[in-house]
Design a protein around this motif. Structure first.
Motif, mmCIF file in Angstrom:
data_model
loop_
_atom_site.group_PDB
_atom_site.id
_atom_site.type_symbol
_atom_site.label_atom_id
_atom_site.label_comp_id
_atom_site.label_asym_id
_atom_site.label_seq_id
_atom_site.Cartn_x
_atom_site.Cartn_y
_atom_site.Cartn_z
ATOM 1 N N ASP A 192 -4.469 -11.943 1.214
ATOM 2 C CA ASP A 192 -4.636 -12.319 2.619
ATOM 3 C C ASP A 192 -3.633 -11.626 3.532
ATOM 4 N N ALA A 193 -3.014 -10.542 3.071
ATOM 5 C CA ALA A 193 -2.031 -9.825 3.895
ATOM 6 C C ALA A 193 -2.719 -9.214 5.114
ATOM 7 N N ASP A 194 -2.209 -9.525 6.306
ATOM 8 C CA ASP A 194 -2.763 -8.945 7.528
ATOM 9 C C ASP A 194 -1.708 -8.227 8.359
ATOM 10 N N LYS A 195 -0.513 -8.045 7.796
ATOM 11 C CA LYS A 195 0.554 -7.302 8.458
ATOM 12 C C LYS A 195 1.154 -6.295 7.487
ATOM 13 N N ILE A 196 1.496 -5.124 7.997
ATOM 14 C CA ILE A 196 2.197 -4.097 7.232
ATOM 15 C C ILE A 196 3.671 -4.155 7.604
ATOM 16 N N ILE A 197 4.529 -4.312 6.624
ATOM 17 C CA ILE A 197 5.972 -4.362 6.859
ATOM 18 C C ILE A 197 6.565 -3.045 6.389
ATOM 19 N N LEU A 198 7.370 -2.423 7.234
ATOM 20 C CA LEU A 198 7.931 -1.110 6.930
ATOM 21 C C LEU A 198 9.456 -1.167 7.018
ATOM 22 N N GLU A 199 10.103 -0.724 5.963
ATOM 23 C CA GLU A 199 11.572 -0.689 5.920
ATOM 24 C C GLU A 199 12.032 0.759 6.046
ATOM 25 N N LEU A 200 12.986 1.012 6.936
ATOM 26 C CA LEU A 200 13.421 2.375 7.231
ATOM 27 C C LEU A 200 14.935 2.405 7.395
ATOM 28 N N ASP A 201 15.590 3.368 6.766
ATOM 29 C CA ASP A 201 17.038 3.545 6.934
ATOM 30 C C ASP A 201 17.298 4.466 8.114
ATOM 31 N N ILE A 213 13.592 -3.045 10.039
ATOM 32 C CA ILE A 213 12.352 -3.625 9.524
ATOM 33 C C ILE A 213 11.323 -3.632 10.649
ATOM 34 N N PHE A 214 10.281 -2.822 10.491
ATOM 35 C CA PHE A 214 9.161 -2.784 11.425
ATOM 36 C C PHE A 214 7.997 -3.600 10.853
ATOM 37 N N PHE A 215 7.093 -4.006 11.728
ATOM 38 C CA PHE A 215 5.824 -4.561 11.259
ATOM 39 C C PHE A 215 4.714 -4.188 12.225
ATOM 40 N N THR A 216 3.487 -4.187 11.713
ATOM 41 C CA THR A 216 2.334 -3.855 12.542
ATOM 42 C C THR A 216 1.083 -4.475 11.928
ATOM 43 N N HIS A 217 -0.046 -4.238 12.564
ATOM 44 C CA HIS A 217 -1.312 -4.837 12.132
ATOM 45 C C HIS A 217 -1.851 -4.142 10.892
ATOM 46 N N MET A 218 -2.721 -4.818 10.189
ATOM 47 C CA MET A 218 -3.389 -4.275 9.002
ATOM 48 C C MET A 218 -4.769 -3.762 9.404
ATOM 49 N N PHE A 219 -4.786 -2.605 10.094
ATOM 50 C CA PHE A 219 -6.027 -1.923 10.459
ATOM 51 C C PHE A 219 -6.948 -2.798 11.312
ATOM 52 N N SER A 220 -6.392 -3.467 12.327
ATOM 53 C CA SER A 220 -7.204 -4.278 13.235
ATOM 54 C C SER A 220 -8.251 -3.410 13.929
ATOM 55 N N TYR A 410 2.345 -7.152 3.176
ATOM 56 C CA TYR A 410 2.473 -5.894 2.442
ATOM 57 C C TYR A 410 3.754 -5.192 2.874
ATOM 58 N N TYR A 411 4.647 -4.960 1.905
ATOM 59 C CA TYR A 411 5.989 -4.433 2.196
ATOM 60 C C TYR A 411 6.114 -3.015 1.652
ATOM 61 N N LYS A 412 6.561 -2.102 2.506
ATOM 62 C CA LYS A 412 6.731 -0.705 2.125
ATOM 63 C C LYS A 412 8.106 -0.226 2.565
ATOM 64 N N SER A 413 8.857 0.359 1.635
ATOM 65 C CA SER A 413 10.186 0.878 1.946
ATOM 66 C C SER A 413 10.184 2.393 1.883
ATOM 67 N N PHE A 414 10.718 3.026 2.917
ATOM 68 C CA PHE A 414 10.930 4.468 2.898
ATOM 69 C C PHE A 414 12.418 4.769 2.688
ATOM 70 N N GLY A 415 13.159 3.750 2.259
ATOM 71 C CA GLY A 415 14.585 3.941 2.025
ATOM 72 C C GLY A 415 14.919 3.828 0.556
ATOM 73 N N GLU A 416 14.576 2.695 -0.054
ATOM 74 C CA GLU A 416 14.892 2.473 -1.453
ATOM 75 C C GLU A 416 13.702 2.910 -2.306
ATOM 76 N N ARG A 417 13.901 3.887 -3.156
ATOM 77 C CA ARG A 417 12.817 4.429 -3.969
ATOM 78 C C ARG A 417 12.225 3.370 -4.899
ATOM 79 N N THR A 418 13.013 2.342 -5.202
ATOM 80 C CA THR A 418 12.514 1.279 -6.076
ATOM 81 C C THR A 418 11.251 0.652 -5.488
ATOM 82 N N PHE A 419 11.186 0.584 -4.171
ATOM 83 C CA PHE A 419 10.076 -0.096 -3.510
ATOM 84 C C PHE A 419 9.147 0.893 -2.802
ATOM 85 N N ASN A 420 9.245 2.159 -3.145
ATOM 86 C CA ASN A 420 8.544 3.167 -2.365
ATOM 87 C C ASN A 420 7.028 3.056 -2.452
#
Length: 437
Positions: A192-201, A213-220, A410-420
């Motif tokens: 039921d994820a309706d937001k994209i969470i983006l982590e950026l260093d 930590i950014f967030f935005t819509h899931m392809f509204s 939905y969580y996406k990190s562009f900083g820590e490769r563990t969560f890439n």
């Protein structure tokens, strides 16, 4: 029995039959809209199961004009969609290619309705307003005061964050990520994820490092989010906690608006107590702009706006001129956020609060929700829910009890490769990462 375990090795239809055999109840969302051909009011509900959801669409026939139209946006499990008023279901569609080929006009003014809709406002959530050009991202407006500044040198971290995000989009890495994510979303793999969470260093000009930590819509509305569609939920190590002083009304509004958007993601409940919205000197177009920003920034399903009865009457008169009250009556919605506010007629308190897990972020002072060059005082602080209830809500004959959230993000990190690679997480883990607990 755990439904996720039971789903293993089952075919699609077997999964649905198993769900129904267990007696599991779907989550029900109430929606409504207008026929795109004759503006006849349509009311319907969408049912979904956290364990198994598939997006889709429904072709419906209007009872008023007999024309077909498509209900598509935010439809999941179309075979569980029920139309209660205004139309009949013709067929359901689960294949994305068939949806794309369908040439029926889409239902208009599609809205999620519930008892907390304030001011009879019919706007969609903020991200849909962004997509349709009805609102602008306040974090990208250089005339607005920054909510997040560097704790070392006081530089505007918002500007640095969006510059880094824009570079990421230009590199093509974001396009690749979003294309892959859209495939998973279309196939219903994100629950039921309706937001994209983006982590950026990011790195400030003073060399101090910050995690954004950014967030935005899931392809509204089927749209891929642009970099301008991303909102800042937090910048770790910023000066947010030091909002404490006298500021212009314009700056006060900037702080409050950006906190509203932050709370859209992280808060379980939002309270806005303002004796007045605007003032007696505001022209009608200025008042309309204030009402739009307030309604657009605040998610209706978890917001309570408290204002004086006299101000409420003024707002209703303003909206009535635009025909929004009549449209609201057509949907037979109840506006509990504006009803029975006589108990607040004698209060001049002003505070804006977001309940985040077991704590409350609150900004309070002399600021009514308005804009202008004159000054007000504002103070940002954190309170335990128990103290917030006692010192704020109980005085207004209100109370709040925390509720556990099982929603996915939905969580996406562009900083820590563990969560890439990105992954879905529950609200509790999301808060831990955003607030760096």
């Amino acid at each position: 029995m755990n439904l996720n375990e039971a789903f293993k090795n089952m075919e699609e239809e077997e999964k649905w039959q198993f769900i129904l055999s267990t007696g599991a109840e779907p989550n029900i969302d109430d929606w409504g809209g207008l026929c795109p051909h004759c503006n006849n009011a349509i009311k319907y509900t969408v049912g979904h199961y956290p364990q198994k959801d598939y997006p889709g669409a429904v072709v419906a026939k209007c009872k008023e004009c007999s024309n077909d139209f498509l209900i598509y946006e935010d439809v999941i499990n179309p075979h569980f969609l029920v139309i209660h008023e205004g139309a009949d279901i013709v067929t359901t569609i689960r294949n994305p290619d068939e949806i794309a080929k369908n040439d029926c006009a889409h239902i208009t003014e599609q809205r999620l309705f519930n008892e907390n809709l304030q001011f009879c406002h019919l706007a969609d959530d903020f991200f849909v307003d962004l997509i349709q050009g009805k609102s602008a991202n306040p974090f990208l407006d250089e005339n607005q005061a920054p909510l997040y500044t560097c704790s070392s040198c006081e530089s505007n971290l918002e500007k640095i964050a969006y510059s880094k995000l824009k570079t990421l989009f230009k590199s093509g890495e974001m396009d690749s990520f979003l294309s892959s994510l859209n495939t998973f979303h279309t196939k219903g793999f994100l629950q039921d994820a309706d937001k994209i969470i983006l982590e950026l260093d990011t790195e400030c000009s003073c060399s101090s490092r910050h995690k954004v930590i950014f967030f935005t819509h899931m392809f509204s509305y089927g749209e891929f989010p642009k970099y301008t569609d991303f909102i800042i939920a937090n910048i770790q190590g910023a000066n947010l906690i030091y909002i404490n002083g006298v500021y212009s009304k314009n700056d006060c509004k900037s702080y409050v608006d950006k906190l509203f958007l932050r709370w859209t993601l992280i808060a379980d409940k939002i309270y806005a107590q303002t004796a007045y919205i605007g003032n007696q000197y505001k022209k009608e177009d200025e008042m309309k702009k204030l009402l739009h920003s307030l309604s657009s920034y605040l998610p209706a399903h978890k917001t309570k706006i408290l204002t004086k009865t006299s101000n409420r009457t003024k707002i209703k008169n303003q909206l009535n001129k635009e025909g929004e009250i009549d449209l609201n009556d057509k949907y037979n919605r109840q506006n509990s956020g504006l009803d029975k506010l006589d108990n607040f007629e004698r209060t001049h308190s002003k505070f804006y609060a977001g309940i985040v897990d077991s704590d409350v972020e609150i900004i309070s002072g002399s600021f009514n929700y308005t804009d202008g060059p004159s000054t007000d005082n504002l103070t940002f602080s954190n309170l335990p829910i128990k103290i917030f209830n006692k010192n704020y809500l109980n005085m207004l004959k209100l109370d709040y009890s925390p509720k556990e959230s099982k929603k996915h993000y939905y969580y996406k990190s562009f900083g820590e490769r563990t969560f890439n690679d990105g992954y879905t997480i529950y609200k509790k883990e999301l808060l831990d990462r955003i607030l760096n607990k």
